[in-house]
Motif scaffolding. Sequence first.
Motif, PDB file in Angstrom:
ATOM      1  N   ASP A 868       0.842  -1.187   0.000  1.00  0.00           N
ATOM      2  CA  ASP A 868       0.000   0.000   0.000  1.00  0.00           C
ATOM      3  C   ASP A 868       0.882   1.243   0.000  1.00  0.00           C
ATOM      4  OD1 ASP A 868      -2.233  -1.630   0.122  1.00  0.00           O
ATOM      5  OD2 ASP A 868      -2.312  -1.585   2.315  1.00  0.00           O
ATOM      6  N   PHE A 869       0.565   2.193  -0.887  1.00  0.00           N
ATOM      7  CA  PHE A 869       1.362   3.417  -0.939  1.00  0.00           C
ATOM      8  C   PHE A 869       0.457   4.606  -1.222  1.00  0.00           C
ATOM      9  CE2 PHE A 869       1.303   2.063  -5.388  1.00  0.00           C
ATOM     10  CZ  PHE A 869       1.131   3.246  -6.091  1.00  0.00           C
ATOM     11  N   PHE A 870       0.968   5.772  -0.890  1.00  0.00           N
ATOM     12  CA  PHE A 870       0.242   7.022  -1.109  1.00  0.00           C
ATOM     13  C   PHE A 870       1.163   7.972  -1.866  1.00  0.00           C
ATOM     14  CE2 PHE A 870      -1.942  10.945  -0.432  1.00  0.00           C
ATOM     15  CZ  PHE A 870      -3.259  10.612  -0.149  1.00  0.00           C
ATOM     16  N   ASN A 871       0.688   8.436  -3.030  1.00  0.00           N
ATOM     17  CA  ASN A 871       1.480   9.361  -3.832  1.00  0.00           C
ATOM     18  C   ASN A 871       0.778  10.706  -3.953  1.00  0.00           C
ATOM     19  OD1 ASN A 871      -0.417   7.890  -5.618  1.00  0.00           O
ATOM     20  ND2 ASN A 871       0.422   9.255  -7.198  1.00  0.00           N
ATOM     21  N   PHE A 872       1.590  11.751  -4.020  1.00  0.00           N
ATOM     22  CA  PHE A 872       1.073  13.113  -4.197  1.00  0.00           C
ATOM     23  C   PHE A 872       1.256  13.595  -5.629  1.00  0.00           C
ATOM     24  CE2 PHE A 872       2.785  12.726   0.144  1.00  0.00           C
ATOM     25  CZ  PHE A 872       1.614  12.866   0.870  1.00  0.00           C
ATOM     26  N   ASN A 873       2.143  12.943  -6.359  1.00  0.00           N
ATOM     27  CA  ASN A 873       2.483  13.381  -7.702  1.00  0.00           C
ATOM     28  C   ASN A 873       2.540  12.177  -8.635  1.00  0.00           C
ATOM     29  OD1 ASN A 873       3.411  16.334  -7.089  1.00  0.00           O
ATOM     30  ND2 ASN A 873       4.536  15.082  -5.614  1.00  0.00           N
ATOM     31  N   THR A 874       2.524  12.444  -9.909  1.00  0.00           N
ATOM     32  CA  THR A 874       2.762  11.432 -10.925  1.00  0.00           C
ATOM     33  C   THR A 874       3.641  12.039 -11.996  1.00  0.00           C
ATOM     34  OG1 THR A 874       0.877  12.013 -12.332  1.00  0.00           O
ATOM     35  CG2 THR A 874       0.466  10.430 -10.537  1.00  0.00           C
ATOM     36  N   LEU A 875       4.129  11.187 -12.884  1.00  0.00           N
ATOM     37  CA  LEU A 875       4.791  11.685 -14.074  1.00  0.00           C
ATOM     38  C   LEU A 875       3.730  12.171 -15.054  1.00  0.00           C
ATOM     39  CD1 LEU A 875       7.405   8.792 -14.452  1.00  0.00           C
ATOM     40  CD2 LEU A 875       7.683  10.971 -13.252  1.00  0.00           C
ATOM     41  N   ALA A 876       4.093  12.472 -16.248  1.00  0.00           N
ATOM     42  CA  ALA A 876       3.149  13.018 -17.222  1.00  0.00           C
ATOM     43  C   ALA A 876       1.976  12.070 -17.431  1.00  0.00           C
ATOM     44  CB  ALA A 876       3.867  13.262 -18.553  1.00  0.00           C
ATOM     45  N   ASN A 877       0.781  12.648 -17.522  1.00  0.00           N
ATOM     46  CA  ASN A 877      -0.434  11.908 -17.865  1.00  0.00           C
ATOM     47  C   ASN A 877      -0.735  10.777 -16.881  1.00  0.00           C
ATOM     48  OD1 ASN A 877      -0.726  13.479 -20.280  1.00  0.00           O
ATOM     49  ND2 ASN A 877       0.821  12.153 -21.249  1.00  0.00           N
ATOM     50  N   SER A 950      -3.888   8.344 -10.330  1.00  0.00           N
ATOM     51  CA  SER A 950      -4.110   9.669  -9.762  1.00  0.00           C
ATOM     52  C   SER A 950      -3.413   9.756  -8.404  1.00  0.00           C
ATOM     53  CB  SER A 950      -5.610   9.911  -9.583  1.00  0.00           C
ATOM     54  OG  SER A 950      -6.160   8.917  -8.716  1.00  0.00           O
ATOM     55  N   PRO A 951      -3.158  10.962  -7.920  1.00  0.00           N
ATOM     56  CA  PRO A 951      -2.636  11.081  -6.557  1.00  0.00           C
ATOM     57  C   PRO A 951      -3.598  10.465  -5.556  1.00  0.00           C
ATOM     58  CG  PRO A 951      -2.372  13.147  -7.749  1.00  0.00           C
ATOM     59  CD  PRO A 951      -3.232  12.277  -8.610  1.00  0.00           C
ATOM     60  N   THR A 974       7.795   9.064  -8.725  1.00  0.00           N
ATOM     61  CA  THR A 974       6.681  10.002  -8.856  1.00  0.00           C
ATOM     62  C   THR A 974       7.146  11.348  -9.400  1.00  0.00           C
ATOM     63  OG1 THR A 974       6.955  10.748  -6.574  1.00  0.00           O
ATOM     64  CG2 THR A 974       5.431   8.916  -6.964  1.00  0.00           C
ATOM     65  N   GLY A 975       8.427  11.420  -9.785  1.00  0.00           N
ATOM     66  CA  GLY A 975       8.881  12.647 -10.410  1.00  0.00           C
ATOM     67  C   GLY A 975      10.291  13.075 -10.084  1.00  0.00           C
ATOM     68  N   ASN A 976      10.896  12.527  -9.008  1.00  0.00           N
ATOM     69  CA  ASN A 976      12.235  13.018  -8.667  1.00  0.00           C
ATOM     70  C   ASN A 976      13.116  11.936  -8.064  1.00  0.00           C
ATOM     71  OD1 ASN A 976      14.256  15.011  -8.495  1.00  0.00           O
ATOM     72  ND2 ASN A 976      13.701  15.485  -6.369  1.00  0.00           N
ATOM     73  N   VAL A 977      13.001  10.706  -8.540  1.00  0.00           N
ATOM     74  CA  VAL A 977      13.926   9.661  -8.107  1.00  0.00           C
ATOM     75  C   VAL A 977      15.263   9.890  -8.804  1.00  0.00           C
ATOM     76  CG1 VAL A 977      14.445   7.195  -8.203  1.00  0.00           C
ATOM     77  CG2 VAL A 977      12.154   7.970  -7.561  1.00  0.00           C
ATOM     78  N   ARG A 978      16.324  10.022  -8.020  1.00  0.00           N
ATOM     79  CA  ARG A 978      17.658  10.267  -8.574  1.00  0.00           C
ATOM     80  C   ARG A 978      18.500   9.005  -8.490  1.00  0.00           C
ATOM     81  NH1 ARG A 978      15.411  13.161  -4.617  1.00  0.00           N
ATOM     82  NH2 ARG A 978      17.326  13.485  -3.440  1.00  0.00           N
ATOM     83  N   TYR A 979      19.642   9.064  -9.160  1.00  0.00           N
ATOM     84  CA  TYR A 979      20.513   7.892  -9.174  1.00  0.00           C
ATOM     85  C   TYR A 979      21.181   7.684  -7.817  1.00  0.00           C
ATOM     86  CZ  TYR A 979      24.493   4.854  -9.749  1.00  0.00           C
ATOM     87  OH  TYR A 979      25.400   3.822  -9.581  1.00  0.00           O
ATOM     88  N   ALA A 980      21.187   6.455  -7.388  1.00  0.00           N
ATOM     89  CA  ALA A 980      22.032   5.987  -6.292  1.00  0.00           C
ATOM     90  C   ALA A 980      22.303   4.518  -6.581  1.00  0.00           C
ATOM     91  CB  ALA A 980      21.353   6.162  -4.935  1.00  0.00           C
TER      92      ALA A 980
END
Length: 990
Positions: A868-877, A950-951, A974-980
């Motif tokens: 179960d997860f809760f997101n506030f943002n998505t990528l395009a569309n 949807s969020p 959801t829009g800002n996962v960076r490399y690690a």
Amino acid sequence: MWGINFSLVSLLLLLAVQQTSALNAVNCASTKGFSVVSSGKAAPIWVGSDDWPGVQRAASDFQSDIQQVTGTKPSLTNFTTTSKVSGTPIIVGTLGKSSLISQVVKNAKINVSAINGTWEAFWAGEVSNPLPGVSQAYVIIGADKRGSIFGLYTHSESFGVSPWWWWADVPIKTSKSLFASGCQHGTPSVKYRGFFLNDEQPALQNWAQEKFNNNFTSTPFNHLFYTKIFELLLRMKGNYLWPAQWSSSFAVDDPQNQFLADYYGVVMGTSHEEPMARSTPNEWNEFGSGPWDFTTNAANITAFWKEGVERAQPYETLYTVGMRGLGDLPLTNGENINLLENIISIQRGLLTDANPGVNITKIPQMWCLYQEVQGFYQDGMTVPDDITLLWTDDTWGNIRRYPLANETSRSGGAGVYYHVDLVGPPRDYKWIQSSQIPKIFEQLNLAIVRNATNIWILNVGDLKPYERDTEFFITYGYNHTIYNTTNLDASFVIPWAQREFGLSASKSATVAEIVTNFTRINAARKPELWNSTTWSLTNYREAEWMLNQYNAIAAVSTTIYNSLDKNTQPAFFQLIHHPVQASANLAAIYIQAGYNNLRASQARLSTNNLADEVQTLFEHDFDFETEYHTMLDGKWDHMMDQTHVGYFYWQQPMTNSMPLISRVQTKKQALPGPMRIAVEGSQGAWPGDNQNDCSQGYNCPNPTIVLDNFTPAGSRFVEIGAGGPNTFSWTAGSNVTWLKLNATKGTITSSNPETRLLLTVDWSKVTGAQYANLQINATAKGQAPMNQPITFIANNTVVPSSFKGFVEGDGGISIEAAHASRNTAANGVQWTNIPGYGRTLSALTPLPADGNGNTGFAAGSGPVLEYDFFNFNTLANGTLNVTTYVSPSFNAYGDDRRLAFAISIDSGSPQVQEFMPLTPPASSPAGWSGNDGFVANSIVSVNTQHTNISPGSHTLKVYAMEPAVVIQKLVINTGNVRYAYLGPPESIQV
């Protein structure tokens, strides 16, 4: 972050270990029972004079072991019917071989039906009236030669003698009295269990040259060396050996080698590329005639093999059949199935000729399906049913294929050739421990399920420093029923630590944590593949966390090491402390070199401090090696000769070389002035120009920092650094009360060239997204004041109070696979957690592997993990990208059983992921090799897109379809996962 709480895990392991017994689940000692030694008197040991020489020799070790434990030496008698009878003896012998044991069994009416006629089983217990004039005795009965030997060594281990008493200087546990309680062990799970000494330069050979070289043999790998190996192997309950091959010829260099192997009770073999008990390339280069090409030189090669067979015939030998190119290369000329079928037919004829009257199916033979050889078999090559098929891993611990359902009943059975050491691409790994016991367990468990249990052979390179891996491999093969996914520490690592170091259960549990944590780091990416940017220097504080993690592990190891007595410290140093300290130091070399280069690009004076630190750490690397080589008066000199710093390609470097470092001029000030500002998450620096400040690289805006309340780190930082030799004072402040700074002023000097400003938020004062202006000011004598503005955005996101699960933070959602909201089984199969497996925490795989009628599941019908997860943002569309981190595995159940799982969000259709491409059996899938390939990264990243999201609250579902799929982690972008390298740290769960 990614770390583990030492004290919590210690408690859990301590609770678990209290349920376990001895290391191999057989304990023959007790506080009362039959008196082996008491009041300074030892029970005499009787062995039948007609028993196997190896049993009589092991009885001599048993005698010595008792003396070393108690200080009292029992007598040892080769018993005959005319021997004088006195005392209450320990009687040792082999069913069907020892006339003494035959008499004892008959007189004492011992029921030996459970072991009679079995392979390597034994029984021990106290009996009455075993012989005329003897009222009581303790009897150790072996079903065969090695059954008797294993019975003796099992008692020795129970009494306090580790198999590694010589090879790792494990102290013998002393006691004035010893009592035996009776014990037994049935036929081992795997028939032939052993290891392969390989790639013995520079460490093993240099060490042996110093310790065992004499004037009678051409190499140090003589009987003085090998008898030490034979004893170790048998004490671990192993029975099979591939000798060192590249700088020696086992049967030629010392004529006593073959004889003594058989005398001790060791089954000798030769490696995957050395047929008919002959060394190649060494023996062929010395005694062969013509090219190693069967299409043009069959007569000479056949004669060469004939000599090898005849030489080995008197001794217990498991013959390697088939043929590869000279020097472990593929065959070149005439490489085809018909050729190999003919070769094996000729080889079997040689075996028949050398063993008149013996059915060829009774002569142990093995064909190793290594690299291109596997392709011949899968392309239809006919192999006699009685030859064991030895399946191999990819040399990186991932078994390429297991027997299929129609192959599991072959009379010769199947086996596994496995690696914890390698010379080969994409990079040698032969310096330090870098394999995980949970992964070894997972791979070999599949071998057991698929009945690949006739031979297990482990490539151990120089043997040291792979002592623990070697013993687990052999112990698991001796009795696989001891172990499951939940008890590997409690049933192996903790008892191992107690046995080797005499530690309490709680300290042994701490040792188990050390082992888990440092092998996790070293297995996530082999140390030979590390460089200065392996771990991200800017994202998620990954490199910093890695450095802190290793420092913490090293500190715990140091505490335990310092608490040990002087007799125990050498063993702990070899088995735990050296690999931890040396690995931690190497990690620090690379990480600080990375920071050094980053600081140089940011025009920061601390560049030079880091350059000095890297130089010191690099020289310190040799100090660890020297400490290893000089302890115990140089007993292990040269054993750590292996180079490991500064690889340029797959092969070992000829010397260690320090990673590149930079320096800045100490007397020159940076162009923008004395103050340098770096913000978390950026490689840039302000004020002034930097290619990382913005895409243009100049005239860039001031930096912006964003923090939300579900960011796992909980804070951001700004580093204030010196841009040259000039001292400056700084102040910091903002225009809001909700932005908290850990300091508001300070001074930067050339001797104290930087400080970290930690930024946190009082979330009770923030609603939604709010902005703050952070100002950092600097004043330096004789220079204009400096001011660097920073925009800070705090985003207080809110989830419904009814929601339970993972919450988006810092641009994504990262979930450890083990932390499912729900784990639902299907038809008796369930995603099962394997603690300690993988790069960050653990891993899940569908078990039992042969469940559901040994067939796969259709997409969406199998066991399911739900997150179960809760997101506030998505990528395009309304798109979310999901990356599933999967362990590298092959389509090991055949091309029609591709590795697969299915994944969906909410009620979306499960997307089937057959992530490992079909490839010819002699090759690896695309993406497997290279310094950024699957095995180098120890992960396969499986990427899926999910639309119309949807969020809000959602559920990510992962369905099992095939066994052998091992999932470690899931990351939702959801829009800002960076490399690690390890992926983002796990998200906050509410």
